[in-house]
Design a protein around this motif. Structure first.
Motif, PDB file in Angstrom:
ATOM      1  N   ARG A 367       0.921  -1.244  -0.115  1.00 23.33           N
ATOM      2  CA  ARG A 367      -0.306  -0.006  -0.014  1.00 23.33           C
ATOM      3  C   ARG A 367       0.780   1.270  -0.060  1.00 23.33           C
ATOM      4  O   ARG A 367       0.214   2.414   0.069  1.00 23.33           O
ATOM      5  N   GLY A 368       2.027   1.167  -0.110  1.00 24.67           N
ATOM      6  CA  GLY A 368       2.851   2.394  -0.178  1.00 24.67           C
ATOM      7  C   GLY A 368       3.917   2.734   0.882  1.00 24.67           C
ATOM      8  O   GLY A 368       4.738   3.333   0.777  1.00 24.67           O
ATOM      9  N   SER A 369       3.678   2.006   2.193  1.00 28.93           N
ATOM     10  CA  SER A 369       4.603   2.476   3.152  1.00 28.93           C
ATOM     11  C   SER A 369       5.918   1.336   3.234  1.00 28.93           C
ATOM     12  O   SER A 369       6.125   0.319   3.905  1.00 28.93           O
ATOM     13  N   THR A 370       6.666   1.682   2.237  1.00 26.69           N
ATOM     14  CA  THR A 370       7.870   0.731   1.864  1.00 26.69           C
ATOM     15  C   THR A 370       8.946   0.864   3.140  1.00 26.69           C
ATOM     16  O   THR A 370       9.842  -0.055   2.908  1.00 26.69           O
ATOM     17  N   GLN A 371       8.696   1.630   3.825  1.00 25.35           N
ATOM     18  CA  GLN A 371       9.737   1.790   4.968  1.00 25.35           C
ATOM     19  C   GLN A 371       9.586   0.674   6.137  1.00 25.35           C
ATOM     20  O   GLN A 371      10.384   0.589   7.040  1.00 25.35           O
ATOM     21  N   THR A 372       8.350   0.133   5.883  1.00 23.69           N
ATOM     22  CA  THR A 372       7.844  -0.759   7.117  1.00 23.69           C
ATOM     23  C   THR A 372       8.909  -2.048   7.054  1.00 23.69           C
ATOM     24  O   THR A 372       9.302  -2.448   6.142  1.00 23.69           O
ATOM     25  N   ILE A 373       9.189  -2.311   8.152  1.00 21.97           N
ATOM     26  CA  ILE A 373      10.017  -3.371   8.917  1.00 21.97           C
ATOM     27  C   ILE A 373       8.978  -4.470   9.338  1.00 21.97           C
ATOM     28  O   ILE A 373       8.193  -4.337  10.334  1.00 21.97           O
ATOM     29  N   GLY A 374       8.939  -5.762   8.626  1.00 20.96           N
ATOM     30  CA  GLY A 374       7.842  -6.581   8.975  1.00 20.96           C
ATOM     31  C   GLY A 374       8.566  -7.887   9.909  1.00 20.96           C
ATOM     32  O   GLY A 374       9.617  -8.501   9.667  1.00 20.96           O
ATOM     33  N   ILE A 375       7.798  -8.152  10.929  1.00 17.22           N
ATOM     34  CA  ILE A 375       8.040  -9.234  11.628  1.00 17.22           C
ATOM     35  C   ILE A 375       6.927 -10.306  12.044  1.00 17.22           C
ATOM     36  O   ILE A 375       5.860  -9.745  12.258  1.00 17.22           O
ATOM     37  N   VAL A 376       7.175 -11.449  11.432  1.00 13.63           N
ATOM     38  CA  VAL A 376       6.083 -12.261  11.457  1.00 13.63           C
ATOM     39  C   VAL A 376       6.274 -13.296  12.960  1.00 13.63           C
ATOM     40  O   VAL A 376       7.097 -14.106  12.693  1.00 13.63           O
ATOM     41  N   THR A 377       5.305 -13.144  13.639  1.00 11.99           N
ATOM     42  CA  THR A 377       5.454 -13.852  15.018  1.00 11.99           C
ATOM     43  C   THR A 377       4.018 -13.556  15.757  1.00 11.99           C
ATOM     44  O   THR A 377       3.461 -12.673  15.514  1.00 11.99           O
ATOM     45  N   ASP A 378       4.068 -14.090  16.751  1.00 13.43           N
ATOM     46  CA  ASP A 378       2.893 -14.048  17.730  1.00 13.43           C
ATOM     47  C   ASP A 378       3.043 -12.660  18.445  1.00 13.43           C
ATOM     48  O   ASP A 378       4.025 -12.263  19.074  1.00 13.43           O
ATOM     49  N   ALA A 379       1.865 -12.000  18.646  1.00  8.43           N
ATOM     50  CA  ALA A 379       1.832 -10.679  18.892  1.00  8.43           C
ATOM     51  C   ALA A 379       2.399 -10.714  20.571  1.00  8.43           C
ATOM     52  O   ALA A 379       3.031  -9.984  21.058  1.00  8.43           O
ATOM     53  N   GLY A 380       1.630 -11.634  21.469  1.00  2.00           N
ATOM     54  CA  GLY A 380       2.223 -11.728  22.585  1.00  2.00           C
ATOM     55  C   GLY A 380       3.633 -12.003  23.026  1.00  2.00           C
ATOM     56  O   GLY A 380       4.325 -11.447  23.834  1.00  2.00           O
ATOM     57  N   LEU A 381       4.385 -12.902  22.226  1.00  2.00           N
ATOM     58  CA  LEU A 381       5.778 -13.318  22.255  1.00  2.00           C
ATOM     59  C   LEU A 381       6.609 -12.009  22.023  1.00  2.00           C
ATOM     60  O   LEU A 381       7.489 -11.757  22.515  1.00  2.00           O
ATOM     61  N   PHE A 382       5.963 -11.237  20.757  1.00  2.00           N
ATOM     62  CA  PHE A 382       6.627 -10.163  20.471  1.00  2.00           C
ATOM     63  C   PHE A 382       6.908  -8.879  21.655  1.00  2.00           C
ATOM     64  O   PHE A 382       7.875  -8.663  21.968  1.00  2.00           O
ATOM     65  N   VAL A 383       5.804  -8.875  22.089  1.00  2.00           N
ATOM     66  CA  VAL A 383       5.603  -7.809  23.159  1.00  2.00           C
ATOM     67  C   VAL A 383       6.436  -8.160  24.381  1.00  2.00           C
ATOM     68  O   VAL A 383       7.359  -7.450  25.037  1.00  2.00           O
ATOM     69  N   GLU A 384       6.572  -9.604  24.739  1.00  2.00           N
ATOM     70  CA  GLU A 384       7.164 -10.195  25.830  1.00  2.00           C
ATOM     71  C   GLU A 384       8.678 -10.106  25.756  1.00  2.00           C
ATOM     72  O   GLU A 384       9.340  -9.653  26.654  1.00  2.00           O
ATOM     73  N   GLN A 385       9.224 -10.431  24.262  1.00  2.00           N
ATOM     74  CA  GLN A 385      10.490 -10.110  24.246  1.00  2.00           C
ATOM     75  C   GLN A 385      11.009  -8.959  24.259  1.00  2.00           C
ATOM     76  O   GLN A 385      12.130  -8.373  24.734  1.00  2.00           O
ATOM     77  N   LEU A 386      10.263  -7.929  23.549  1.00  2.00           N
ATOM     78  CA  LEU A 386      10.824  -6.595  23.561  1.00  2.00           C
ATOM     79  C   LEU A 386      10.831  -5.878  24.956  1.00  2.00           C
ATOM     80  O   LEU A 386      11.422  -5.112  25.055  1.00  2.00           O
ATOM     81  N   ASN A 387       9.860  -6.243  25.877  1.00  2.00           N
ATOM     82  CA  ASN A 387       9.959  -5.697  27.129  1.00  2.00           C
ATOM     83  C   ASN A 387      10.938  -6.232  27.703  1.00  2.00           C
ATOM     84  O   ASN A 387      11.763  -5.547  28.576  1.00  2.00           O
ATOM     85  N   ARG A 388      11.269  -7.532  27.729  1.00  2.46           N
ATOM     86  CA  ARG A 388      12.572  -8.395  28.388  1.00  2.46           C
ATOM     87  C   ARG A 388      14.013  -7.382  27.764  1.00  2.46           C
ATOM     88  O   ARG A 388      14.637  -7.228  28.618  1.00  2.46           O
ATOM     89  N   GLU A 389      13.867  -7.124  26.540  1.00  2.00           N
ATOM     90  CA  GLU A 389      15.023  -6.655  25.891  1.00  2.00           C
ATOM     91  C   GLU A 389      15.281  -5.116  26.558  1.00  2.00           C
ATOM     92  O   GLU A 389      16.407  -4.664  26.785  1.00  2.00           O
ATOM     93  N   LEU A 390      14.268  -4.386  26.677  1.00  2.00           N
ATOM     94  CA  LEU A 390      14.445  -3.066  27.289  1.00  2.00           C
ATOM     95  C   LEU A 390      14.360  -3.108  28.768  1.00  2.00           C
ATOM     96  O   LEU A 390      15.009  -2.118  29.153  1.00  2.00           O
TER      97      LEU A 390
END
Length: 395
Positions: A367-390
């Motif tokens: 749709r034109g947002s070519t700057q997007t970085i895509g991550i194919v994963t479970d939403a809960g797992l992503f948020v959990e790992q992101l919070n852990r890294e931070l």
């Protein structure tokens, strides 16, 4: 940032080598397109474009695209001239008074008009007032490139696309966390666009952790995320499924409706927090930390919650307001709100899209947002790992 300017040269001199030397001396990049006649582009910073172009014109080169900006008045409120210029999310400049001026409030599918200070900005067709000057045609308009074109862009490699389910997600999430830390520390803005999948997959606690550590400056969502977050806070279920045991709870099918009903009783989510009935969850944490949120309604919504804006135009305006000046947008498990929000942000804004379905992640780029970085994963797992890294940065 570079503007591309296209030239033609019909004479035998200067030679291509002469022109390349000139470009190099002026810190410009030259790219040859054809030889009969010689057609080439120069890429140069917006503030130096006119100076460098004048030097090439002195050498006999002809500018291909006009610098004459054309405007026509809007014929009616909410109506623009037929030849209106449709904006993209790429950095855009217009030529006025001998200078290339950046267009502000960049977004896709808008028109260019001017504020009270005569500053050009992207406006929505529906917000145009009769008689306003609207930029038309293509003359005097340039779209800037964030980077110079390179031959490496055409080289083949496995998993080099922006979307792949076979990439090292932990490494990517670690890099995102590092960027988020830098943005937070310099006082920047990070906006989350989240769907109910965050709740259904158990991402409530880590998402609250992101808010508490100051990594969330706004949340954009719909009725469902807030409803199921509050449902979990009051009944420990999400869509009637226990968030503790993943078992079906008897009578759980009505829990989300009961949650909506209690919020409607209080008149708002904030009132329910202040009254002490809502005491945990994402919406509670947002209220407690004074983080703004916007809930955009849809035709499928139950209730809705008293905070859900069912007027689509008002919801879009509030979304647009909250993403202004944002350094990073993180979109999690919501295709509808992902596309809507991506249309409102410039290509210079770091954009992360997380979904278990690769097609959803790919759709933003389509749709034109070519700057997007895509991550194919479970939403809960992503948020959990992101919070852990931070959390590691907080030690």
């Amino acid at each position: 940032m570079y503007i591309q300017e296209v030239f033609e040269l019909h004479a035998h001199t200067p030679t291509l080598v002469d022109l390349e030397d000139l470009a190099a001396r002026e810190d410009a990049h030259l790219e040859l397109h054809g030889t009969k006649p010689m057609r080439f582009s120069i890429y140069v910073s917006p503030e130096r474009l006119e100076h460098v172009s004048a030097l090439f014109i002195e050498q006999g080169c002809k500018r291909i695209h006009s610098t004459e900006l054309k405007m026509e008045p809007a014929p009616k409120d909410g109506v623009v001239p037929d030849d209106f210029h449709a904006t993209s999310n790429k950095p855009t400049f217009i030529f006025r008074d001998g200078n290339w001026i950046p267009v502000t409030r960049l977004r896709m599918d808008g028109v260019i008009t001017f504020d009270e200070n005569n500053t050009p900005f992207c406006n929505l067709m529906r917000d145009v007032i009769a008689g306003e000057d609207i930029v038309v045609g293509h003359g005097g308009i340039r779209i800037a490139f964030l980077d110079l074109p390179t031959k490496n862009e055409e080289e083949f490699g496995f998993m080099q696309g922006d979307v792949s389910s076979e990439r090292q997600n932990p490494v990517i999430i670690r890099k995102i966390a590092r960027d988020m830390k830098a943005i937070r520390d310099r006082g920047g803005r990070i906006v989350f666009v989240a769907g109910p999948g965050v709740i259904h997959t158990g991402g409530m606690a880590p998402f609250c952790g992101l808010i508490e550590k100051g990594y969330v400056q706004a949340v954009l969502s719909g009725n469902a995320l807030a409803t199921h977050d509050i449902e979990n806070a009051l009944y420990s279920t999400s869509l009637g499924i226990s968030t503790k045991t993943a078992d079906v709870v008897s009578g759980g099918h009505r829990h989300h409706l009961s949650a909506i009903n209690r919020m409607r009783f209080h008149g708002s989510i904030e009132n329910a927090v202040r009254a002490g009935e809502l005491r945990s969850g994402i919406m509670y944490t947002l209220v407690q930390h004074n983080v703004p949120f916007s809930l955009a309604g849809s035709i499928r919504d139950d209730g809705p919650l008293p905070d859900t804006e069912m007027d689509l135009c008002k919801a879009q305006a509030r979304y647009s307001e909250l993403v202004q000046g944002t350094d990073m947008v993180i979109i999690i498990s919501t295709m509808l709100h992902a596309i809507g929000t991506a249309n409102m942000i410039p290509a210079t804004c770091k954009t992360i899209c997380v979904d278990i379905n690769p097609a959803v992640v790919s759709k933003l780029a389509d749709r034109g947002s070519t700057q997007t970085i895509g991550i194919v994963t479970d939403a809960g797992l992503f948020v959990e790992q992101l919070n852990r890294e931070l959390d590691l940065f907080e030690v």
